[in-house]
Each structure stands twice: as C-alpha cells, then as structure tokens.
Design an enzyme around this catalytic site. Structure first.
Site, short mmCIF file in Angstrom:
data_model
loop_
_atom_site.label_atom_id
_atom_site.label_comp_id
_atom_site.label_asym_id
_atom_site.label_seq_id
_atom_site.Cartn_x
_atom_site.Cartn_y
_atom_site.Cartn_z
N LYS A 1 52.15 34.38 140.11
CA LYS A 1 50.84 35.01 140.34
C LYS A 1 50.77 35.55 141.78
O LYS A 1 51.61 35.20 142.61
CB LYS A 1 49.73 33.99 140.09
CG LYS A 1 49.76 32.79 141.03
CD LYS A 1 48.97 31.62 140.49
CE LYS A 1 48.92 30.49 141.49
NZ LYS A 1 48.54 29.20 140.89
N TYR B 1 43.33 40.10 174.29
CA TYR B 1 41.88 40.22 174.07
C TYR B 1 41.16 38.92 174.44
O TYR B 1 41.63 37.83 174.14
CB TYR B 1 41.59 40.50 172.60
CG TYR B 1 41.87 41.92 172.18
CD1 TYR B 1 41.22 42.98 172.81
CD2 TYR B 1 42.77 42.18 171.16
CE1 TYR B 1 41.48 44.29 172.41
CE2 TYR B 1 43.02 43.48 170.75
CZ TYR B 1 42.37 44.53 171.39
OH TYR B 1 42.62 45.81 171.00
C1 LIG Z 1 49.46 28.10 140.89
C2 LIG Z 1 49.65 27.13 139.80
C3 LIG Z 1 50.81 26.35 139.68
C4 LIG Z 1 51.89 26.32 140.75
O1 LIG Z 1 51.48 25.48 141.79
P1 LIG Z 1 52.45 25.20 143.05
O2 LIG Z 1 51.72 24.22 143.87
O3 LIG Z 1 52.62 26.51 143.74
O4 LIG Z 1 53.72 24.70 142.46
C5 LIG Z 1 50.95 25.56 138.56
N1 LIG Z 1 49.98 25.51 137.60
C6 LIG Z 1 48.85 26.22 137.71
C7 LIG Z 1 47.83 26.10 136.64
C8 LIG Z 1 48.63 27.04 138.80
O5 LIG Z 1 47.49 27.73 138.89
#
Ligand SMILES: *Cc1c(COP(=O)(O)O)cnc(C)c1O
Length: 362
Positions: A35, A260
C-alpha cells in the site's frame, strides 16, 4: 548537471527481505503489503521484484487496478474493502479480494446478485476482519459469528479468510498482543477457515501467529518492526538509500547562526556544508539539529532548520567538499535511526518522498 538528490532502490535487498519473511514462517503464504506506493518505494517496481509473493495488499481499488493492468498475476487484496457500489462492480471485472470490515459491505455482497448489471456474479474471496482490540477496522467479536454466516450464505462469496490486526506487536513487553490472539481464537474456535494475523513485527517475534497467511509490510523494505531490535540484528537489508551531494561549503565564526530562524548557533569555528535535500523532497522538516547524516561514509549531523530544498550539516570533524556524497538514510545509516531522531518512524520517512525525487533501481 541535474540536482544530485536521488532515491536508490535495491531490489535484491527487497527480495532478500521477502526471503527472510518466508524463512520465519515457512508454512504460511505471503500477502506482501505494498500500500501507499509500496511504502514509498514504487508500487509497481516492488510488485514485479517480489514475483514470488503469493498475493499483494493495497488500500484502494485504484492501486489494485494499476497493478493488475501492469501485468501482476497474483491475487490483490483490498485492505479497506470496497468503498461504494462502483468498487463492487469493478470486482466483477477484476479478481480482487476485498476485506469485509463493516456491515454495509456485507449488505453490498448480499445485494450483488440482485444488481441488474451482474447476471452471473464472479465468485469472490473475501477477508473477514475482526477487531480484537486495535479498534480501527473490523467487526466486534460479538458480531463475528453472525457476519460469518451471512457471508457464507452469499452466493457470490466462494472463500473466506479470517483476519485481525495487532496494535502493539512491535513491543514484546506489551500484553495486548496476547489478549488479541486469545480473543481471535475464542471467536473462531470451532471454525475451520484460513487465518491471517501477523504483520512484520509478529512474523519476526511471534511464531504462533503465523497461521495460513502472513502480511509483511515494513520488514520487506528493510526497516525494523520491533522496538528493541535493529534491522541489522534481524538480518534485514536496506532497500531505499536517499543520496545527495554537498552543493556549497563555508566556514563560520564562533557564535554565528545557521539557517531560518537563526536557531542553531556555533560554539566554535564551524565548517558548514549545504546539502541538496529538503522538506520539499520529503526530508522531515521537524528533524532537529543532531539528526545523523553521512558525508563520504562518515557520520556527522544536521545543524539548523531544514529548508524546502536544502539542509545544512556540520563538516568540521568529518571534512567533505562540494560534490561529495551524502546519505540521508539507507546504506550505512539506518532509516530507523534517522526516524527516531526526527520523532517519527521509518514508515513515514519512506512514504513522504515527493514526486520530484528520481528513483533509481539498483
Ligand atoms: C499495513 C498493514 C500490514 C503491514 O504492517 P507492517 O507493520 O508494515 O508489517 C499488515 N496488515 C494490515 C491490515 C495492514 O494494514
């Protein structure tokens, strides 16, 4: 010469990290989580490099369509499920697997056969999500049995995978994870369906959660999912290296300020290097003076405020000149360490790289 900043993506490291997940859970299938544009690494690049993953997970159907259209053959799971009827109809064209986490999504599936556009609906695999304590997505444990039997009665639902998500698996001392596991077991005690619980942290620290499908995310990208272990200790390899160069050098007197707001002041004569990277590229603006940086492989630190296109670093002890190489994170400097100095997590550093930064596969 173009601006020297680039994000290098090491695809063999990415594949190594998938192999680490495979080795940790040899009897489970792998739902690789890509994702948010592959945690900022480039979703399509990541998916094609991880050809041996059993399935991929994304947040939106648009990401899933992009993947499918680019020729990714694996099943694609929609982690937030369908958002509306339009998404639902797209499931007739693409074999995506939605998570079902709220009652309206069950009703949508129940109504699917009645929709005019859909004469013979596609058989679907759905992931039934239960909220065991995270209190984000998922049905309450008390609703689980009824929702499951409604899904089982849907003609269009062919397979169901049971899932939940951990809130605190990164912290081995936290008792919440054991409670979540117990609740999940109680709810589905008698049910013989495939299961999925483990994110990266659980994959690497809780073998009894592996079950049928593991869901690695951050570990694939070479950052540590565990609070008390480094990526190195977990044999994870760095995937993203954010690299730039020094574009100006100057020496300032004692008691002068840099940048800055004139926030940082020199306690001695200081050699200041200006590096081509800033918050306009996704380097965190809130990173404080002292955040580690590598110049020619030597550790030094950020001084002064992060600007949109530039940062300033202390070259007094490490040397370095215009054109010399700087690593913001990656090879030789763990993203976890930079993230922790900046009060965030590697996940966010990776996701925040902006569109103007060129990505180079290595
Ligand atoms: C993002 C996500 C994962 C992966 O989690 P990590 O901590 O990056 O391994 C697994 N299951 C779900 C439902 C997620 O949303």
């Amino acid at each position: 010469m173009s601006r020297p900043l680039r994000a290098e993506i090491n695809l063999s490291a990415l594949r190594h990290n998938l192999q680490q997940a495979r080795q940790s859970a040899p009897n489970s299938k792998i739902l690789a989580v890509i994702k948010a544009n592959g945690y900022g690494h480039g979703m399509q690049t990541v998916a094609h490099a991880l050809a041996s993953a059993d399935a991929f997970a994304v947040a939106s159907i648009d990401e899933a369509i992009t993947l499918a259209e680019s020729g990714v053959p694996q099943p694609i799971v929609l982690l937030e499920g369908v958002f509306n009827d339009e998404d639902l109809l797209l499931l007739q064209a693409y074999p995506f697997q939605p998570v079902v986490h709220r009652i309206s999504q069950v009703e949508q599936l129940e109504q699917l056969e009645q929709l005019e556009q859909v004469k013979n609906s596609q058989p679907l695999t759905v992931w039934l999500k239960i909220d065991t304590g995270m209190h984000r997505l998922g049905f309450a444990p008390a609703e689980a049995t009824e929702v499951l039997s409604r899904l089982q009665s849907c003609k269009c639902v062919e397979k169901i995978i049971l899932m939940t998500h951990f809130a605190c698996a990164d912290d081995s001392a936290n008792v919440m994870t054991a409670k979540q596991i117990k609740l999940f077991e109680q709810v589905f005690d008698e049910i013989d369906l495939p299961r999925s619980l483990a994110n990266s942290a659980a994959i690497l620290s809780l073998a009894d959660t592996h079950e049928d499908w593991i869901r690695p995310g951050i570990m694939l990208y070479g950052a540590s999912p565990l609070l008390d272990k480094s990526a190195n200790e977990l044999a994870l390899q760095t995937v993203m290296t954010l690299r730039s160069e020094i574009i100006a050098v100057k020496t300032i007197d004692k008691d002068e300020s840099v940048g800055y707001g004139a926030k940082w002041k020199s306690e001695q004569e200081t050699r200041v290097g200006v590096v081509a990277v800033g918050y306009g590229d996704g380097y965190p603006r809130h990173a404080p003076s002292g955040t580690p940086v590598l110049v020619n492989g030597l550790r030094t630190q950020l001084i002064g405020c992060v600007s949109m296109d530039m940062i300033t670093v202390d070259l007094t002890d490490c040397g370095g000149d215009v054109g010399d190489e700087v690593v913001l994170w990656g090879e030789g400097l763990a993203a976890d360490e930079v993230a922790s100095a900046a009060g965030t997590i590697a996940y966010e550093l990776f996701c925040h790289i902006t569109a103007r930064v060129p990505f180079i596969d290595t």
